[in-house]
Design an enzyme around this catalytic site. Structure first.
Site, mmCIF file in Angstrom:
data_model
loop_
_atom_site.group_PDB
_atom_site.id
_atom_site.type_symbol
_atom_site.label_atom_id
_atom_site.label_comp_id
_atom_site.label_asym_id
_atom_site.label_seq_id
_atom_site.Cartn_x
_atom_site.Cartn_y
_atom_site.Cartn_z
ATOM 1 N N SER A 121 6.723 -4.139 -1.716
ATOM 2 C CA SER A 121 6.821 -3.396 -2.032
ATOM 3 C C SER A 121 6.435 -2.208 -0.837
ATOM 4 O O SER A 121 7.743 -1.530 -0.169
ATOM 5 C CB SER A 121 4.905 -2.581 -2.497
ATOM 6 O OG SER A 121 4.507 -1.739 -3.762
ATOM 7 N N TRP A 122 5.694 -1.405 -0.417
ATOM 8 C CA TRP A 122 5.482 -0.709 0.575
ATOM 9 C C TRP A 122 5.555 -1.639 2.263
ATOM 10 O O TRP A 122 6.383 -1.179 2.809
ATOM 11 C CB TRP A 122 3.954 0.103 1.278
ATOM 12 C CG TRP A 122 4.069 0.314 2.411
ATOM 13 C CD1 TRP A 122 2.918 0.166 3.547
ATOM 14 C CD2 TRP A 122 4.502 1.823 3.505
ATOM 15 N NE1 TRP A 122 3.034 0.413 4.687
ATOM 16 C CE2 TRP A 122 3.797 1.451 4.495
ATOM 17 C CE3 TRP A 122 5.729 2.123 2.213
ATOM 18 C CZ2 TRP A 122 4.437 2.584 5.428
ATOM 19 C CZ3 TRP A 122 5.528 3.235 3.779
ATOM 20 C CH2 TRP A 122 5.764 3.071 4.727
ATOM 21 N N HIS A 170 5.017 -5.698 -11.047
ATOM 22 C CA HIS A 170 5.434 -5.599 -9.577
ATOM 23 C C HIS A 170 4.328 -6.451 -8.945
ATOM 24 O O HIS A 170 5.148 -6.346 -7.834
ATOM 25 C CB HIS A 170 4.366 -4.053 -9.302
ATOM 26 C CG HIS A 170 4.468 -3.885 -8.489
ATOM 27 N ND1 HIS A 170 5.484 -2.798 -7.574
ATOM 28 C CD2 HIS A 170 3.621 -3.524 -7.444
ATOM 29 C CE1 HIS A 170 5.349 -2.708 -6.715
ATOM 30 N NE2 HIS A 170 3.934 -3.069 -6.532
ATOM 31 N N ASP A 200 9.279 -4.252 -13.618
ATOM 32 C CA ASP A 200 7.749 -3.434 -12.554
ATOM 33 C C ASP A 200 8.366 -2.622 -13.151
ATOM 34 O O ASP A 200 9.612 -1.436 -12.359
ATOM 35 C CB ASP A 200 8.969 -4.463 -11.255
ATOM 36 C CG ASP A 200 8.178 -3.662 -10.262
ATOM 37 O OD1 ASP A 200 7.224 -2.611 -10.170
ATOM 38 O OD2 ASP A 200 8.176 -4.192 -8.942
ATOM 39 N N GLY A 255 0.790 -1.156 -0.106
ATOM 40 C CA GLY A 255 0.431 -0.515 0.098
ATOM 41 C C GLY A 255 1.160 1.460 0.009
ATOM 42 O O GLY A 255 1.412 1.800 -0.902
#
Length: 328
Positions: A119-120, A304, A276, A52
């Protein structure tokens, strides 16, 4: 973790990936966070960090961990998923999330644990490990994101117009003409505006553009103008992303690279999609150049998301390999 422990044990017998325990954990500042554990008591301690920011954990994330080897904890970060109040951004910063992780670790009685995030979730994993390196046995990342403004601008202002020029025009056209010179700042302002007439189309456009960029073969490459003012439920993630990204993820400039020396001695595996567009291989390469204990594993033909071909399998293998390494 007593409230649902008996139910968890019964469900476990039918489904090895069913939660052992689940509860709403009071972490302070008016926030309760949803926490669940899977696997077996006495297994290798691990924690999963969702992306996120703002998305929340999904049932499939439990299946990344071999239930015979791990005692894994999954939780929805402040304001995300099943945590309450949903969407709350007050007292919601990176230091708050790191403190919540420490509370969870202590609650389960883990002296040290493996950190897994994408990711986050990779940003949070790195920040936590740099704050508490003595609490980390190993790190598995997917799609390294260092939380910098440059990464966001590269994705939305460089990669987007080069890769999806028509989508970029759609993305800009959601904004008034006078706000298109600084579209990232304009989007953040609009998404965080209290007026639904202002934040709704901006949040939908940001979320859909990000989704298209995240998939190697998305099912569409343009925004649907009618959907920008839809009556459907609003996506939650753009609001938390705007909050964090507008505040530089509550990090100092280049903090995660400059403090990578704190990761010395902690083994890492970085799973990276070759194509990505949001967290490109160059970011993982830069991180690996200063974190010498990390191995980068490229997934060819993938973008991604965890669900691009080959990525999920590569993450599961990385988690299993890390388990073997830290228990050797």
């Amino acid at each position: 973790m007593a409230p649902d422990a008996d139910a968890g044990k019964a469900a476990k017998r039918a489904d090895p990936f069913a939660p052992l325990t689940s509860e709403q954990l009071v972490v302070g500042d008016g926030h309760d966070i949803y926490v669940e554990s899977v696997g077996r008591i006495g297994g290798i301690p691990a924690v999963y960090l969702h992306g996120g920011p703002g998305s929340g954990c999904q049932p499939d994330h439990r299946r990344l961990f071999d239930p015979e080897r791990f005692h894994a904890v999954l939780f929805d970060q402040r304001g995300a998923g099943r945590s309450r109040p949903k969407g709350r951004r007050e007292d919601n910063t990176l230091p708050h999330l790191i403190a919540d992780m420490e509370m969870i670790r202590e609650k389960f009685g883990f002296e040290r644990w493996m950190i897994v995030g994408g990711s986050w979730g990779a940003t949070l994993a790195l920040a936590y490990a740099q704050a508490h390196p003595d609490r980390v046995t190993g790190i598995v990342l997917r799609a390294a994101f260092l939380g910098t403004r440059r990464e966001i601008e590269d994705g939305f202002l460089d990669v987007l117009p080069r890769t999806y020029p028509a989508l970029y025009e759609d993305f800009l056209n959601v904004l008034p003409a006078e706000e298109r010179e600084q579209p990232i700042d304009a989007y953040f302002r609009r998404i965080l505006d209290a007026d639904s007439a202002v934040h709704s189309p901006a949040a939908r456009a940001w979320g859909e553009t990000e989704r298209i960029l995240s998939e190697h073969t998305p099912n569409r490459g343009r925004l649907d103008p009618a959907a920008m003012n839809s009556s459907r439920a609003m996506p939650a993630t753009p609001f938390m992303e705007a909050h964090y990204f507008a505040n530089h993820c509550f990090l100092r400039p280049n903090q995660l690279i400059e403090e990578a020396n704190k990761l010395a001695g902690i083994p890492g595996i970085i799973v990276q999609g070759r194509y990505d567009l949001l967290c490109p291989p160059a970011v993982s390469h830069a991180l690996g150049a200063v974190w010498r204990d990390a191995e980068i594993r490229i997934v060819e033909g993938a973008g991604h998301t965890l669900y691009d071909p080959g990525v999920r399998d590569a993450v599961m293998k990385a988690i299993a390999d890390m388990a073997s390494l830290i228990t050797r």
